[in-house]
Design an enzyme around this catalytic site. Structure first.
Site, PDB file in Angstrom:
ATOM      1  N   HIS A  39      11.957 -85.425  -1.366  1.00 25.57           N
ATOM      2  CA  HIS A  39      12.506 -84.526  -0.338  1.00 25.57           C
ATOM      3  C   HIS A  39      13.975 -84.233  -0.602  1.00 25.57           C
ATOM      4  O   HIS A  39      14.843 -85.036  -0.289  1.00 25.57           O
ATOM      5  CB  HIS A  39      12.347 -85.197   1.031  1.00 25.57           C
ATOM      6  N   ASP A  59      16.364 -86.456   1.437  1.00 22.56           N
ATOM      7  CA  ASP A  59      16.681 -85.344   2.345  1.00 22.56           C
ATOM      8  C   ASP A  59      18.092 -84.821   2.039  1.00 22.56           C
ATOM      9  O   ASP A  59      18.824 -84.393   2.943  1.00 22.56           O
ATOM     10  CB  ASP A  59      16.537 -85.749   3.815  1.00 22.56           C
TER      11      ASP A  59
END
Lengths: 439, 309
Positions: A61, A308
């Site tokens: 991610h 992220d």
């Protein structure tokens, strides 16, 4: 080309070898895993004594902002940043402009990633057309083109019927749905964790229930359809508990946690005087939530650590807290931030457990053709990450390959760094200082 | 005493001796306000900029009066009439103000952390937080404290009941800190939807029934109810609010006889306060306004170096 890596502590994706191990790489492929090899056999040889040799790290991610927001990051800068951070594979999110919701854009990412000399970049495609949450995107065509996950990340798939259809439809494609778990009505307008931080700051609180409620919904749909589902950037103890019991009952649910939720907490928002660098979605949570994530790693509830990585231009972050954008950039220090916290906690479990969350854990969530990632096996392409778990170094964002110039860890001394990254046998990153005298 | 605060951003770093010192300084300024000529030359030659990004009349006028009574040069920089409306960042505004030679900047901003942010960007000027989002309003808290201290003397061991929308109130957050530091026990009441998650951490006890909060209170502090909160659905109606939480004579009976009634203004008659209470003998509302000028004079004076000279 023959490259020899000697005397390493080998982590093969599931366990550590007891004895120093050598790996011989011939033309990008792992030819031999052995010991006591003569350095004369190779064109190039490195002594990895005291260093840990792992399968290449995978980030499930990250946001590379390409196409459309290249002032924040692009596929090349992101892939170089990934290499410097010890990653050999990055999965980039499709909340770009336009969103990656078609096979053409999937191919665009794959093609552009080939231009850089960095990490492999694999695209995630949108679940819904235009990431609008209304109708299914062409998931079949995107899967054929090379999409490895489907997600509307940045937003949840809020319509429960659409999420159910997506699970049913994607089942035969072997590409997993990754849900950004957030009940949007509970998170509406929220800025910080609903706890100490919202109480003191007066900023709108983001209850952990917003995350856990959406995870519970996803688990119900997983049970209903029998199709696996992955929850990304899980941030709270409540969510971990819900996932733990779903896993216990045998459901094919998986999850990842981020380096920032593992190493930072909401207190930083207050103590920094509301510095926008700590603003992120989901928000930094309480100390007890953070502890729960580590317990989730210890007992196997957590399957992967994913960054992220969400780079922004300085002008989008250097603002009063309430006006700053949500996101933390971390690719180049994510591994160090996690290892540092693992040290700080007194090594609560063996390092293998932690390393599997960067390797075999995430590879198990990717489509079948990528299962070779996350292991070290004879005959496989040489995607390798070398760690120095004891190396202490200060984070300096000015040296980053990423376009981000702001990080919560800037100026912090962290312990445990990746020092070499190889993708298909090519050295895409080497920490020169660490390798002085090891040649 | 050596004054150690260059800025006034939030009161969380202030201790009791800081508060005590400001109370005494405010009393001296208060005496000035009784003189026929109120102006003193304490800040002559100092430039103070009032930087208001949110509509505010009371706080701005109160600061402006304080600045003028101390003979500072005053510039009012309102966001709507400046380049901020055209999208200048707060960082650029800060640097511009410093380049113009501002010695102090008073900032009111809708974003939490705006005053902190400004203070981080300015190398020399002092920053006075005139309210940042729902986070802090330290000068309001100090003037409230001064009002109560002037009237009641040593506040240690006293009790304050605070009724209303604590969740969205910067006044509440700062007042709880200030009154706690002086030894005042604070109890809160209001609809549960208007309470922050962790009132304990804030230093106050939550009582569902306002009558419990008022029991034995020396000070009754009423917070302003914003109509938008009702429109957002956080409570059903203003009328229902008044019925359960509005301060009228009947509710006031539960407090200690003669308890002070305070409100940061502007008041909503018939919502959080009835007219009989607002205009009654216990009301300190206009006293607070006067205290505000004296308190702000004291703060400007000590933070701009006056007390250490």
């Amino acid at each position: 080309m023959r490259t020899l890596l000697r005397n390493a502590i080998l982590f093969n994706g599931s366990s550590m070898e007891d004895d120093p191990t050598d790996i011989l790489i011939v033309d990008g492929t792992i030819e031999k895993i052995c010991s006591g090899t003569d350095a004369g056999q190779a064109d190039r040889s490195w002594d990895l004594c005291g260093l840990v040799l792992c399968p290449g790290f995978i980030d499930l991610h990250c946001h590379l902002r390409d196409p459309g927001q290249e002032w924040r990051e692009d596929i090349i800068s992101g892939s170089l940043a990934g290499a410097a951070g010890g990653y050999t594979t990055l999965v980039c999110m499709p909340n770009t402009d336009p969103p990656i919701d078609s096979p053409a854009l999937v191919r665009y990412v794959l093609e552009k990633s080939g231009y850089g000399k960095g990490t492999r970049v694999l695209p995630a495609g949108c679940v819904s057309k235009g990431r609008k949450g209304k109708t299914l995107a062409e998931m079949g065509k995107m899967a054929l083109a090379g999409a490895v996950l489907f997600t509307d990340d940045g937003s949840p798939v809020g319509d429960s019927n659409l999420l159910r259809l997506a699970l049913q439809y994607s089942s035969r494609l072997g590409v997993r749905i990754m849900e950004h778990p957030e009940d949007s009505s509970l998170a509406f307008g929220a800025q910080v964790n609903d706890g100490i931080c919202s109480t003191f700051s007066g900023l709108k609180g983001w209850p952990t229930a917003a995350e856990a409620a959406d995870i519970s919904r996803g688990i119900s749909l997983c049970r209903d359809t029998g199709v696996p589902i992955h929850f990304t950037h899980v941030s709270s103890g409540e969510s971990i508990e819900v996932l733990r019991s779903a896993k216990y009952s045998g459901l094919p649910v998986t999850c990842d946690v981020t380096p920032h939720h593992l190493s930072l907490a909401e207190g930083s928002v207050i103590s920094s005087g509301y510095d926008g660098v700590f603003k992120v979605n989901p928000p930094l949570r309480s100390i007890s939530d953070k502890d729960s994530l580590w317990e989730g790693i210890a007992d196997g509830t957590v399957d992967a650590i994913a960054t992220d990585h969400a780079p922004y231009h300085l002008d989008e972050k250097d603002l009063p807290f309430q006006e700053a954008s949500f996101g933390i950039a971390s690719l180049e220090c994510a591994v160090a931030a996690v290892l540092n916290e693992w040290h700080r906690r007194g090594k609560p479990f063996p390092m293998e457990r932690l390393l599997s969350l960067f390797t075999s854990g995430p590879s198990s969530i990717l489509p079948k053709e990528w299962k070779w990632l996350g292991k070290i096996e004879t005959g496989s392409p040489a995607d390798l990450t070398v760690l120095d778990p004891e190396l202490e170094r200060e984070v300096d964002v000015k040296t980053w390959k990423s376009k981000a110039r702001l990080s919560p860890w800037d100026g912090e001394r962290l312990k445990g760094w990746p020092v070499m990254t190889l993708v298909m046998g090519e050295t895409v990153h080497i920490d020169r200082e660490s390798f002085k005298g090891r040649g | 005493m050596e004054w150690r605060h260059r800025h006034v951003i939030d009161l969380d770093t202030w201790d009791r001796s800081d508060l005590q010192f400001i109370m005494e300084q405010s009393r001296s300024m208060d005496e000035l306000l009784d003189r026929p000529i109120k102006k003193v030359p304490a800040l002559r030659g100092k430039l103070v900029v009032n930087l208001f990004f949110e509509a505010s009349t009371r706080t701005r006028v109160s600061f402006e009066l304080a600045e003028k009574f101390l003979s500072a040069d005053v510039v009012n920089w309102s966001a709507s009439g400046s380049s901020t409306g055209k999208g200048e960042t707060l960082r650029d505004t800060a640097w511009t103000l410093e380049a113009m030679g501002a010695d102090a900047v008073v900032i009111r901003h809708g974003a939490v952390g705006a005053a902190d942010y400004l203070a981080r960007k300015l190398r020399k000027s002092s920053v006075f937080n005139g309210g940042d989002g729902a986070h802090a309003h330290p000068t309001q808290a100090l003037l409230d404290l001064y009002t109560a201290w002037k009237k009641l003397g040593d506040l240690d061991g006293m009790k304050m009941a605070m009724i209303g929308d604590v969740l969205h109130s910067r006044v509440a957050r700062s007042d709880i800190i200030a009154f706690n530091r002086m030894g005042v026990k604070v109890e809160l009441s209001g609809p549960a939807t208007l309470m922050p998650r962790d009132t304990h951490a804030l230093g106050a006890e939550f009582r569902e029934d306002p009558r419990d909060a008022l029991k034995g209170a020396d000070i009754v502090y009423l917070l302003r109810i914003q109509r938008e909160r009702q429109e957002e659905g956080m409570f059903p109606s203003l009328d229902e609010y008044h019925q359960f939480f509005g301060a009228d004579d009947e509710l006031l009976e539960f407090a200690r006889p003669g308890a002070l009634v305070m409100h940061p203004g502007p008041i909503n008659r018939g919502v959080e306060i009835s007219s009989t209470v607002a205009d009654g003998a216990q009301s300190m509302i206009l006293g607070q306004v006067r205290s505000g000028v004296a308190l702000r004079m004291a703060l400007l004076f000590v933070c701009l170096g006056g007390a250490n000279q």
